[in-house]
Scaffold this motif. Structure first.
Motif, PDB file in Angstrom:
ATOM      1  N   THR A 162      39.188  -3.141 132.765  1.00 46.89           N
ATOM      2  CA  THR A 162      40.314  -4.012 132.415  1.00 46.89           C
ATOM      3  C   THR A 162      41.027  -3.486 131.183  1.00 46.89           C
ATOM      4  O   THR A 162      42.264  -3.473 131.113  1.00 46.89           O
ATOM      5  CB  THR A 162      39.823  -5.448 132.156  1.00 46.89           C
ATOM      6  N   SER A 163      40.243  -3.047 130.204  1.00 47.15           N
ATOM      7  CA  SER A 163      40.818  -2.473 128.988  1.00 47.15           C
ATOM      8  C   SER A 163      41.599  -1.196 129.302  1.00 47.15           C
ATOM      9  O   SER A 163      42.659  -0.950 128.715  1.00 47.15           O
ATOM     10  CB  SER A 163      39.703  -2.164 127.982  1.00 47.15           C
ATOM     11  N   LYS A 164      41.095  -0.400 130.241  1.00 47.79           N
ATOM     12  CA  LYS A 164      41.803   0.828 130.623  1.00 47.79           C
ATOM     13  C   LYS A 164      43.174   0.501 131.214  1.00 47.79           C
ATOM     14  O   LYS A 164      44.180   1.113 130.838  1.00 47.79           O
ATOM     15  CB  LYS A 164      40.972   1.625 131.632  1.00 47.79           C
ATOM     16  N   GLU A 165      43.226  -0.443 132.142  1.00 45.65           N
ATOM     17  CA  GLU A 165      44.507  -0.828 132.743  1.00 45.65           C
ATOM     18  C   GLU A 165      45.473  -1.314 131.676  1.00 45.65           C
ATOM     19  O   GLU A 165      46.661  -0.970 131.695  1.00 45.65           O
ATOM     20  CB  GLU A 165      44.274  -1.927 133.780  1.00 45.65           C
ATOM     21  N   ASN A 166      44.963  -2.111 130.751  1.00 43.23           N
ATOM     22  CA  ASN A 166      45.793  -2.653 129.677  1.00 43.23           C
ATOM     23  C   ASN A 166      46.340  -1.534 128.791  1.00 43.23           C
ATOM     24  O   ASN A 166      47.531  -1.513 128.452  1.00 43.23           O
ATOM     25  CB  ASN A 166      44.960  -3.642 128.861  1.00 43.23           C
ATOM     26  N   THR A 167      45.488  -0.595 128.415  1.00 44.46           N
ATOM     27  CA  THR A 167      45.900   0.495 127.527  1.00 44.46           C
ATOM     28  C   THR A 167      46.896   1.426 128.205  1.00 44.46           C
ATOM     29  O   THR A 167      47.880   1.859 127.584  1.00 44.46           O
ATOM     30  CB  THR A 167      44.668   1.299 127.069  1.00 44.46           C
ATOM     31  N   VAL A 168      46.670   1.742 129.474  1.00 45.37           N
ATOM     32  CA  VAL A 168      47.582   2.620 130.210  1.00 45.37           C
ATOM     33  C   VAL A 168      48.979   2.017 130.274  1.00 45.37           C
ATOM     34  O   VAL A 168      49.991   2.713 130.078  1.00 45.37           O
ATOM     35  CB  VAL A 168      47.042   2.883 131.634  1.00 45.37           C
ATOM     36  N   LEU A 169      49.059   0.717 130.516  1.00 45.64           N
ATOM     37  CA  LEU A 169      50.359   0.054 130.592  1.00 45.64           C
ATOM     38  C   LEU A 169      51.024  -0.047 129.230  1.00 45.64           C
ATOM     39  O   LEU A 169      52.235   0.183 129.085  1.00 45.64           O
ATOM     40  CB  LEU A 169      50.195  -1.344 131.197  1.00 45.64           C
ATOM     41  N   ARG A 170      50.237  -0.392 128.203  1.00 45.81           N
ATOM     42  CA  ARG A 170      50.809  -0.575 126.865  1.00 45.81           C
ATOM     43  C   ARG A 170      51.296   0.731 126.261  1.00 45.81           C
ATOM     44  O   ARG A 170      52.367   0.785 125.655  1.00 45.81           O
ATOM     45  CB  ARG A 170      49.765  -1.198 125.939  1.00 45.81           C
ATOM     46  N   ALA A 171      50.513   1.797 126.415  1.00 46.53           N
ATOM     47  CA  ALA A 171      50.845   3.068 125.772  1.00 46.53           C
ATOM     48  C   ALA A 171      51.625   4.008 126.686  1.00 46.53           C
ATOM     49  O   ALA A 171      52.065   5.071 126.246  1.00 46.53           O
ATOM     50  CB  ALA A 171      49.566   3.759 125.304  1.00 46.53           C
ATOM     51  N   ARG A 172      51.782   3.617 127.951  1.00 47.20           N
ATOM     52  CA  ARG A 172      52.531   4.432 128.931  1.00 47.20           C
ATOM     53  C   ARG A 172      51.955   5.841 129.016  1.00 47.20           C
ATOM     54  O   ARG A 172      52.679   6.847 128.891  1.00 47.20           O
ATOM     55  CB  ARG A 172      54.012   4.475 128.565  1.00 47.20           C
ATOM     56  N   ILE A 173      50.663   5.913 129.242  1.00 44.77           N
ATOM     57  CA  ILE A 173      49.991   7.199 129.367  1.00 44.77           C
ATOM     58  C   ILE A 173      49.434   7.351 130.772  1.00 44.77           C
ATOM     59  O   ILE A 173      49.321   6.377 131.521  1.00 44.77           O
ATOM     60  CB  ILE A 173      48.856   7.343 128.331  1.00 44.77           C
ATOM     61  N   LYS A 174      49.064   8.565 131.130  1.00 46.19           N
ATOM     62  CA  LYS A 174      48.515   8.820 132.458  1.00 46.19           C
ATOM     63  C   LYS A 174      47.087   8.295 132.555  1.00 46.19           C
ATOM     64  O   LYS A 174      46.285   8.510 131.643  1.00 46.19           O
ATOM     65  CB  LYS A 174      48.533  10.320 132.740  1.00 46.19           C
ATOM     66  N   PRO A 175      46.736   7.621 133.645  1.00 41.86           N
ATOM     67  CA  PRO A 175      45.363   7.119 133.809  1.00 41.86           C
ATOM     68  C   PRO A 175      44.313   8.225 133.751  1.00 41.86           C
ATOM     69  O   PRO A 175      43.178   7.979 133.360  1.00 41.86           O
ATOM     70  CB  PRO A 175      45.396   6.462 135.197  1.00 41.86           C
ATOM     71  N   GLN A 176      44.708   9.454 134.109  1.00 39.81           N
ATOM     72  CA  GLN A 176      43.751  10.556 134.117  1.00 39.81           C
ATOM     73  C   GLN A 176      43.233  10.902 132.725  1.00 39.81           C
ATOM     74  O   GLN A 176      42.157  11.498 132.600  1.00 39.81           O
ATOM     75  CB  GLN A 176      44.387  11.810 134.743  1.00 39.81           C
ATOM     76  N   MET A 177      43.985  10.573 131.689  1.00 34.13           N
ATOM     77  CA  MET A 177      43.556  10.916 130.341  1.00 34.13           C
ATOM     78  C   MET A 177      42.752   9.787 129.683  1.00 34.13           C
ATOM     79  O   MET A 177      42.491   9.817 128.487  1.00 34.13           O
ATOM     80  CB  MET A 177      44.740  11.289 129.456  1.00 34.13           C
ATOM     81  N   VAL A 178      42.356   8.787 130.494  1.00 27.13           N
ATOM     82  CA  VAL A 178      41.584   7.650 129.966  1.00 27.13           C
ATOM     83  C   VAL A 178      40.247   7.565 130.689  1.00 27.13           C
ATOM     84  O   VAL A 178      40.195   7.555 131.922  1.00 27.13           O
ATOM     85  CB  VAL A 178      42.354   6.324 130.134  1.00 27.13           C
ATOM     86  N   SER A 179      39.168   7.508 129.936  1.00 30.21           N
ATOM     87  CA  SER A 179      37.824   7.331 130.484  1.00 30.21           C
ATOM     88  C   SER A 179      37.288   5.959 130.099  1.00 30.21           C
ATOM     89  O   SER A 179      37.676   5.413 129.054  1.00 30.21           O
ATOM     90  CB  SER A 179      36.873   8.408 129.954  1.00 30.21           C
ATOM     91  N   VAL A 180      36.405   5.412 130.918  1.00 32.39           N
ATOM     92  CA  VAL A 180      35.772   4.124 130.629  1.00 32.39           C
ATOM     93  C   VAL A 180      34.323   4.368 130.239  1.00 32.39           C
ATOM     94  O   VAL A 180      33.529   4.880 131.033  1.00 32.39           O
ATOM     95  CB  VAL A 180      35.840   3.169 131.840  1.00 32.39           C
ATOM     96  N   ILE A 181      33.991   4.031 129.006  1.00 37.09           N
ATOM     97  CA  ILE A 181      32.618   4.119 128.506  1.00 37.09           C
ATOM     98  C   ILE A 181      32.303   2.789 127.828  1.00 37.09           C
ATOM     99  O   ILE A 181      32.857   2.495 126.766  1.00 37.09           O
ATOM    100  CB  ILE A 181      32.430   5.280 127.509  1.00 37.09           C
ATOM    101  N   PRO A 182      31.464   1.945 128.406  1.00 31.37           N
ATOM    102  CA  PRO A 182      31.219   0.610 127.836  1.00 31.37           C
ATOM    103  C   PRO A 182      30.435   0.672 126.532  1.00 31.37           C
ATOM    104  O   PRO A 182      29.851   1.707 126.175  1.00 31.37           O
ATOM    105  CB  PRO A 182      30.409  -0.087 128.927  1.00 31.37           C
ATOM    106  N   ASN A 183      30.433  -0.430 125.829  1.00 35.09           N
ATOM    107  CA  ASN A 183      29.587  -0.573 124.647  1.00 35.09           C
ATOM    108  C   ASN A 183      28.119  -0.619 125.076  1.00 35.09           C
ATOM    109  O   ASN A 183      27.804  -0.605 126.268  1.00 35.09           O
ATOM    110  CB  ASN A 183      29.944  -1.850 123.878  1.00 35.09           C
ATOM    111  N   ALA A 184      27.227  -0.722 124.127  1.00 39.49           N
ATOM    112  CA  ALA A 184      25.799  -0.776 124.436  1.00 39.49           C
ATOM    113  C   ALA A 184      25.110  -1.696 123.440  1.00 39.49           C
ATOM    114  O   ALA A 184      25.745  -2.293 122.575  1.00 39.49           O
ATOM    115  CB  ALA A 184      25.188   0.624 124.407  1.00 39.49           C
TER     116      ALA A 184
END
Length: 464
Positions: A163-185
């Motif tokens: 969800t955070s990835k989708e939000n960031t891609v839309l807000r920053a107008r960047i390509k989804p390929q340059m975003v990885s999802v790594i959760p907290n621990a």
């Protein structure tokens, strides 16, 4: 570029949010840094001064933290100036032989400026986004434009949930390929169950959170009186501090709930587990949440969890460990009623079973390994020249794009001044390697103080 065959990196974690301030970002930076140190990388942390905590400090395992002499301006962040932080950050990057600058939090002014300067110096940058933002209000529009500027020049982005990835891609107008999802621990050795700490014949509901609007304190203030009126054996323990504390105090006073609602105030992270194990149920009333590490820590301690269904929260826990409610008083009260009744009937996952499951799902060592893959990727990328960099800024908008280009050109000119007229890189002395901690303890007695004197001329404190 400093790349060895073993791909060991020299990493600078940068954020306005770090210890002694408490929160999810602070914990993430600290735990990730510790695991990267364990894996053989060099890691330093850069943040601003916190009261009397200035200069260079050493934390557990020799983790070095630079507390720069910048005063917080708003919400624990320094005043945005872009250029004034460059001389000191450049000094640190060269002194520590940094190859990757890793910024944390879209709120952090220092993180954005550090990544901007790092790219001007030709270093690789990674950014981790820990929050969700809207698109309509003035604050979100401004924050999103800053994020667009910052990420237009960043090598890679990490988000803590899909969800955070989708939000960031839309807000920053960047390509989804340059975003990885790594959760907290979560540190499974720290957050362990202890059923003996729970009060018998009582249902204790716990919350540990910043007491701010985004965390749903107004919602909580409406829920507590209704739950207390229906369940005479229910009590609340609330840990945390913030501007919305007054709302909870007024609620407690107006409904005469002093004996059933305990406000602990600020809680150190090392003491969070001691608060959680007193409870049966943890509640999360957040109105927006990218991940919510608090519900993972609670589940690891064996508590049932009731949370609002917002942001990335539905991605975090298995369905049998959490109850979800819409962020409304009526639905949250009904869901909490069900969780309380299930708790009375014994319909919940045994605490130690939940603990074993969570500590296997979320480990900081796994986060470090996945982050290591991102570092390897950005180091192996083909570098682009300053012209490509200016083009990426220019595409950020008809007016803002031109302003971003001007800022980038001025920053390159400032780098030239620093290199030729102020302090050439060859004149900056490299820092003495003081990690791992075992070697540091053996060497610290014989190291000449003039060699390790930091550029801030600040007194150091060595902490285990």
């Amino acid at each position: 570029m400093h790349t060895r065959k073993t791909m060991k990196h020299s990493i600078c974690m940068v954020s306005d949010f770090f210890y002694p301030n408490m929160g999810g970002v602070e914990s993430h930076i600290y735990q990730l840094s510790q695991c990267l140190l364990e894996r053989g990388h060099k890691v330093v942390v850069v943040t601003h001064a916190y009261g009397e905590k200035k200069g260079v400090r050493y934390l557990s395992n020799g983790l070095k933290a630079y507390y720069l002499p910048f005063i917080p301006f708003y919400n624990q962040c320094i005043l945005p100036t872009i250029f004034t932080t460059f001389p000191l950050l450049r000094n640190i990057f060269i002194r520590e032989q940094i190859t990757i600058v890793h910024g944390h939090s879209a709120f952090s002014t220092l993180a954005h400026e550090a990544m901007f300067h790092a790219r001007t110096m030709g270093l690789r940058t990674v950014f981790t986004d820990h929050s969700l933002f809207g698109f309509a209000d003035a604050s979100s529009i401004l924050t999103n434009k800053v994020l667009q500027f910052s990420l237009a020049d960043t090598n890679h982005v990490i988000c803590v949930s899909h969800t955070s990835k989708e939000n960031t891609v839309l807000r920053a107008r960047i390509k989804p390929q340059m975003v990885s999802v790594i959760p907290n621990a979560v540190d499974g050795t720290m957050f362990t169950p202890d059923p003996t700490k729970r009060q018998k014949n009582k249902i204790t509901i716990v919350m540990v959170s910043r007491l701010v609007y985004r965390k749903g304190m107004d919602l909580l203030a409406s829920v507590i009186p209704q739950i207390c009126s229906c369940h005479k054996d229910v009590q609340f323990i609330i840990g945390g501090e913030g501007p919305k504390r007054i709302v909870l105090e007024e609620m407690r006073e107006s409904h005469d709930l002093h004996d059933r609602v305990q406000l602990l105030g600020a809680v150190n992270h090392k003491d969070v587990r001691d608060v959680l194990v007193q409870g049966d149920i943890l509640i999360n009333t957040s109105l927006t949440e990218a991940f919510c590490i608090a519900i993972v820590e609670a589940a690891c301690c064996g508590l049932s969890v009731v949370s609002t269904r917002v942001g990335g929260a539905p991605e975090v826990l298995p369905p049998d460990l959490i109850y979800f409610a819409e962020p409304s008083v009526k639905d949250f009260v009904q869901t909490l009623h069900k969780a309380i009744e299930d708790r009375r009937k014994g319909k919940f996952v045994p605490p130690f079973d939940a603990h074993e499951r969570i500590k296997k799902i979320y480990t900081w060592r796994n986060v470090a390994k996945r982050t290591e893959v991102v570092y390897k990727q950005v180091v192996e990328e083909v570098p682009y020249d300053s012209g490509d960099r200016l083009i990426s800024f220019y595409k950020c908008g008809p007016l803002s794009g031109k302003l971003f280009v001007i800022a980038a050109v001025l920053n390159m000119f400032l780098l030239w001044i620093l290199e030729t007229l102020w302090q050439p890189a060859k004149d900056i002395e490299y820092a003495v390697e003081l990690t791992p901690l075992q070697n540091f303890r053996q060497r610290s007695q014989s190291i000449d103080s003039s060699v390790v004197e930091n550029k801030l001329s600040a007194k150091r404190t060595y902490l285990d």
